[in-house]
Design a protein around this motif. Structure first.
Motif, PDB file in Angstrom:
ATOM      1  N   GLY A  87       0.865  -1.222   0.070  1.00 48.50           N
ATOM      2  CA  GLY A  87       0.019  -0.082  -0.107  1.00 48.50           C
ATOM      3  C   GLY A  87       0.810   1.158   0.109  1.00 48.50           C
ATOM      4  O   GLY A  87       2.066   1.163   0.410  1.00 48.50           O
ATOM      5  N   LEU A  88       0.088   2.307  -0.352  1.00 50.20           N
ATOM      6  CA  LEU A  88       0.776   3.772  -0.563  1.00 50.20           C
ATOM      7  C   LEU A  88       0.010   4.785  -0.107  1.00 50.20           C
ATOM      8  O   LEU A  88      -1.463   4.862  -0.637  1.00 50.20           O
ATOM      9  CB  LEU A  88       1.537   3.792  -2.005  1.00 50.20           C
ATOM     10  N   ARG A  89       0.421   5.570   0.780  1.00 50.23           N
ATOM     11  CA  ARG A  89      -0.576   6.783   1.113  1.00 50.23           C
ATOM     12  C   ARG A  89       0.417   7.969   1.036  1.00 50.23           C
ATOM     13  O   ARG A  89       1.597   8.022   1.499  1.00 50.23           O
ATOM     14  CB  ARG A  89      -1.123   6.577   2.682  1.00 50.23           C
ATOM     15  N   ARG A  90      -0.298   9.179   0.987  1.00 50.64           N
ATOM     16  CA  ARG A  90       0.107  10.564   1.423  1.00 50.64           C
ATOM     17  C   ARG A  90      -1.068  11.169   2.321  1.00 50.64           C
ATOM     18  O   ARG A  90      -1.977  11.426   1.928  1.00 50.64           O
ATOM     19  CB  ARG A  90       0.436  11.401  -0.074  1.00 50.64           C
ATOM     20  N   GLY A  91      -0.597  11.105   3.601  1.00 51.40           N
ATOM     21  CA  GLY A  91      -1.636  11.560   4.529  1.00 51.40           C
ATOM     22  C   GLY A  91      -2.735  10.701   4.594  1.00 51.40           C
ATOM     23  O   GLY A  91      -2.610   9.236   4.964  1.00 51.40           O
ATOM     24  N   ASP A  92      -3.980  11.013   4.442  1.00 48.52           N
ATOM     25  CA  ASP A  92      -5.143  10.080   4.273  1.00 48.52           C
ATOM     26  C   ASP A  92      -5.515   9.748   2.855  1.00 48.52           C
ATOM     27  O   ASP A  92      -6.539   9.030   2.795  1.00 48.52           O
ATOM     28  CB  ASP A  92      -6.230  10.859   4.969  1.00 48.52           C
ATOM     29  N   THR A  93      -4.734  10.173   1.966  1.00 53.20           N
ATOM     30  CA  THR A  93      -4.986   9.743   0.544  1.00 53.20           C
ATOM     31  C   THR A  93      -4.113   8.438   0.221  1.00 53.20           C
ATOM     32  O   THR A  93      -3.109   8.264   0.322  1.00 53.20           O
ATOM     33  CB  THR A  93      -4.771  10.982  -0.121  1.00 53.20           C
ATOM     34  N   TYR A  94      -4.965   7.417  -0.285  1.00 50.24           N
ATOM     35  CA  TYR A  94      -4.427   6.419  -0.906  1.00 50.24           C
ATOM     36  C   TYR A  94      -4.180   6.680  -2.367  1.00 50.24           C
ATOM     37  O   TYR A  94      -4.729   7.251  -3.124  1.00 50.24           O
ATOM     38  CB  TYR A  94      -5.377   4.977  -0.711  1.00 50.24           C
ATOM     39  N   LEU A  95      -3.002   5.868  -2.742  1.00 44.96           N
ATOM     40  CA  LEU A  95      -2.402   5.987  -3.949  1.00 44.96           C
ATOM     41  C   LEU A  95      -1.907   4.732  -4.606  1.00 44.96           C
ATOM     42  O   LEU A  95      -1.861   3.816  -3.689  1.00 44.96           O
ATOM     43  CB  LEU A  95      -1.140   6.844  -3.818  1.00 44.96           C
ATOM     44  N   ASP A  96      -1.743   4.443  -5.563  1.00 47.88           N
ATOM     45  CA  ASP A  96      -1.268   3.394  -6.300  1.00 47.88           C
ATOM     46  C   ASP A  96      -0.079   3.248  -6.271  1.00 47.88           C
ATOM     47  O   ASP A  96       0.783   4.023  -6.894  1.00 47.88           O
ATOM     48  CB  ASP A  96      -1.854   3.415  -7.927  1.00 47.88           C
ATOM     49  N   PRO A  97       0.774   2.204  -5.676  1.00 53.76           N
ATOM     50  CA  PRO A  97       2.067   2.198  -5.256  1.00 53.76           C
ATOM     51  C   PRO A  97       2.638   1.577  -6.333  1.00 53.76           C
ATOM     52  O   PRO A  97       3.827   1.855  -6.584  1.00 53.76           O
ATOM     53  CB  PRO A  97       2.108   0.866  -4.042  1.00 53.76           C
ATOM     54  N   LEU A  98       2.257   1.008  -7.583  1.00 56.19           N
ATOM     55  CA  LEU A  98       2.741   0.755  -8.810  1.00 56.19           C
ATOM     56  C   LEU A  98       3.467   1.820  -9.522  1.00 56.19           C
ATOM     57  O   LEU A  98       4.327   1.688 -10.111  1.00 56.19           O
ATOM     58  CB  LEU A  98       1.863   0.137  -9.675  1.00 56.19           C
ATOM     59  N   ARG A  99       2.923   3.172  -9.229  1.00 60.07           N
ATOM     60  CA  ARG A  99       3.439   4.451  -9.594  1.00 60.07           C
ATOM     61  C   ARG A  99       5.079   4.693  -9.189  1.00 60.07           C
ATOM     62  O   ARG A  99       5.558   5.127  -9.831  1.00 60.07           O
ATOM     63  CB  ARG A  99       2.512   5.605  -9.406  1.00 60.07           C
TER      64      ARG A  99
END
Length: 113
Positions: A87-99
Protein backbone atom coordinates in the motif's frame (compact mmCIF):
# COMPACT_ATOMS: atom_id res chain seq x y z
CA UNK A 1 -13.83 0.17 -2.54
CA UNK A 2 -13.14 0.17 1.19
CA UNK A 3 -10.95 -2.54 2.66
CA UNK A 4 -8.53 -3.13 -0.22
CA UNK A 5 -6.31 -0.18 -0.97
CA UNK A 6 -3.10 -1.15 -2.66
CA UNK A 7 -1.90 -4.02 -4.83
CA UNK A 8 -1.32 -7.73 -4.27
CA UNK A 9 1.94 -9.10 -5.65
CA UNK A 10 2.30 -12.89 -5.95
CA UNK A 11 5.53 -14.21 -4.46
CA UNK A 12 6.95 -17.22 -2.68
CA UNK A 13 6.31 -17.74 1.01
CA UNK A 14 9.34 -16.54 2.99
CA UNK A 15 10.47 -14.26 0.13
CA UNK A 16 12.37 -11.20 1.30
CA UNK A 17 10.25 -8.05 1.34
CA UNK A 18 12.31 -4.98 0.41
CA UNK A 19 11.79 -1.30 1.17
CA UNK A 20 10.54 0.64 -1.86
CA UNK A 21 12.57 3.64 -0.73
CA UNK A 22 14.56 5.00 2.16
CA UNK A 23 12.77 6.17 5.28
CA UNK A 24 11.89 5.45 8.90
CA UNK A 25 9.93 2.40 10.05
CA UNK A 26 6.85 3.80 11.80
CA UNK A 27 5.23 0.41 12.50
CA UNK A 28 6.56 -3.15 12.61
CA UNK A 29 4.41 -5.78 14.26
CA UNK A 30 1.07 -7.52 14.22
CA UNK A 31 -2.12 -5.75 13.20
CA UNK A 32 -5.47 -7.55 12.84
CA UNK A 33 -3.71 -10.93 12.96
CA UNK A 34 -1.15 -10.11 10.23
CA UNK A 35 2.43 -8.94 10.32
CA UNK A 36 2.74 -5.39 8.98
CA UNK A 37 5.64 -3.04 8.27
CA UNK A 38 5.06 0.65 7.42
CA UNK A 39 7.79 3.03 6.29
CA UNK A 40 7.51 6.83 6.27
CA UNK A 41 9.60 8.35 3.48
CA UNK A 42 11.17 11.84 3.44
CA UNK A 43 8.71 13.08 0.79
CA UNK A 44 5.73 12.34 3.07
CA UNK A 45 4.75 9.09 1.38
CA UNK A 46 4.08 6.02 3.51
CA UNK A 47 4.46 2.48 2.16
CA UNK A 48 2.92 -0.52 3.92
CA UNK A 49 3.76 -4.19 3.44
CA UNK A 50 1.71 -7.19 4.68
CA UNK A 51 1.58 -10.03 5.67
CA UNK A 52 5.23 -9.85 6.69
CA UNK A 53 7.31 -11.29 9.52
CA UNK A 54 9.22 -8.09 10.38
CA UNK A 55 13.01 -8.08 10.55
CA UNK A 56 13.12 -4.38 11.42
CA UNK A 57 11.85 -2.47 14.44
CA UNK A 58 9.84 0.70 14.80
CA UNK A 59 12.18 3.70 14.59
CA UNK A 60 14.74 1.96 12.35
CA UNK A 61 16.07 3.99 9.45
CA UNK A 62 16.03 1.88 6.27
CA UNK A 63 17.41 2.41 2.78
CA UNK A 64 15.86 1.52 -0.57
CA UNK A 65 16.11 -2.23 -1.17
CA UNK A 66 16.78 -3.11 2.47
CA UNK A 67 15.07 -6.25 3.74
CA UNK A 68 12.07 -5.36 5.92
CA UNK A 69 10.99 -8.93 6.60
CA UNK A 70 9.79 -12.21 5.12
CA UNK A 71 6.50 -12.73 3.32
CA UNK A 72 3.96 -14.85 5.21
CA UNK A 73 1.46 -17.17 3.53
CA UNK A 74 -2.28 -16.77 3.73
CA UNK A 75 -3.19 -13.32 2.42
CA UNK A 76 -6.95 -13.43 1.83
CA UNK A 77 -7.92 -13.38 -1.85
CA UNK A 78 -4.46 -14.35 -3.06
CA UNK A 79 -4.59 -16.84 -5.95
CA UNK A 80 -1.32 -18.45 -4.79
CA UNK A 81 0.12 -19.52 -1.45
CA UNK A 82 1.49 -16.05 -0.78
CA UNK A 83 0.88 -12.47 -1.92
CA UNK A 84 2.39 -9.24 -0.67
CA UNK A 85 -0.21 -6.55 -0.12
CA UNK A 86 1.64 -3.30 -0.86
CA UNK A 87 0.00 0.00 0.00
CA UNK A 88 0.90 3.65 -0.50
CA UNK A 89 -0.49 6.77 1.14
CA UNK A 90 0.18 10.48 1.36
CA UNK A 91 -1.56 11.60 4.55
CA UNK A 92 -5.07 10.12 4.41
CA UNK A 93 -5.05 9.74 0.62
CA UNK A 94 -4.42 6.27 -0.79
CA UNK A 95 -2.33 6.11 -3.96
CA UNK A 96 -1.38 3.39 -6.43
CA UNK A 97 2.00 2.00 -5.26
CA UNK A 98 2.81 0.71 -8.75
CA UNK A 99 3.40 4.32 -9.77
CA UNK A 100 6.59 4.16 -7.69
CA UNK A 101 8.07 1.67 -10.13
CA UNK A 102 6.92 3.42 -13.29
CA UNK A 103 5.04 0.54 -14.95
CA UNK A 104 1.84 -1.12 -14.03
CA UNK A 105 -1.06 -3.15 -15.28
CA UNK A 106 -4.44 -2.62 -13.65
CA UNK A 107 -6.61 -5.66 -12.99
CA UNK A 108 -9.90 -5.09 -11.18
CA UNK A 109 -10.97 -7.55 -8.50
CA UNK A 110 -14.61 -8.64 -8.39
CA UNK A 111 -16.80 -6.48 -6.18
CA UNK A 112 -18.33 -8.51 -3.34
CA UNK A 113 -21.12 -7.04 -1.19
Amino acid sequence: GPGHRGVDLVANTDASVLAAGGGTVIFAGELAGRGVVSVLHADGLRTTYEPVTPQVAQGAVVRRGQVLGELQAGHAGCPEAACLHWGLRRGDTYLDPLRLIGRWEIRLKPWVD
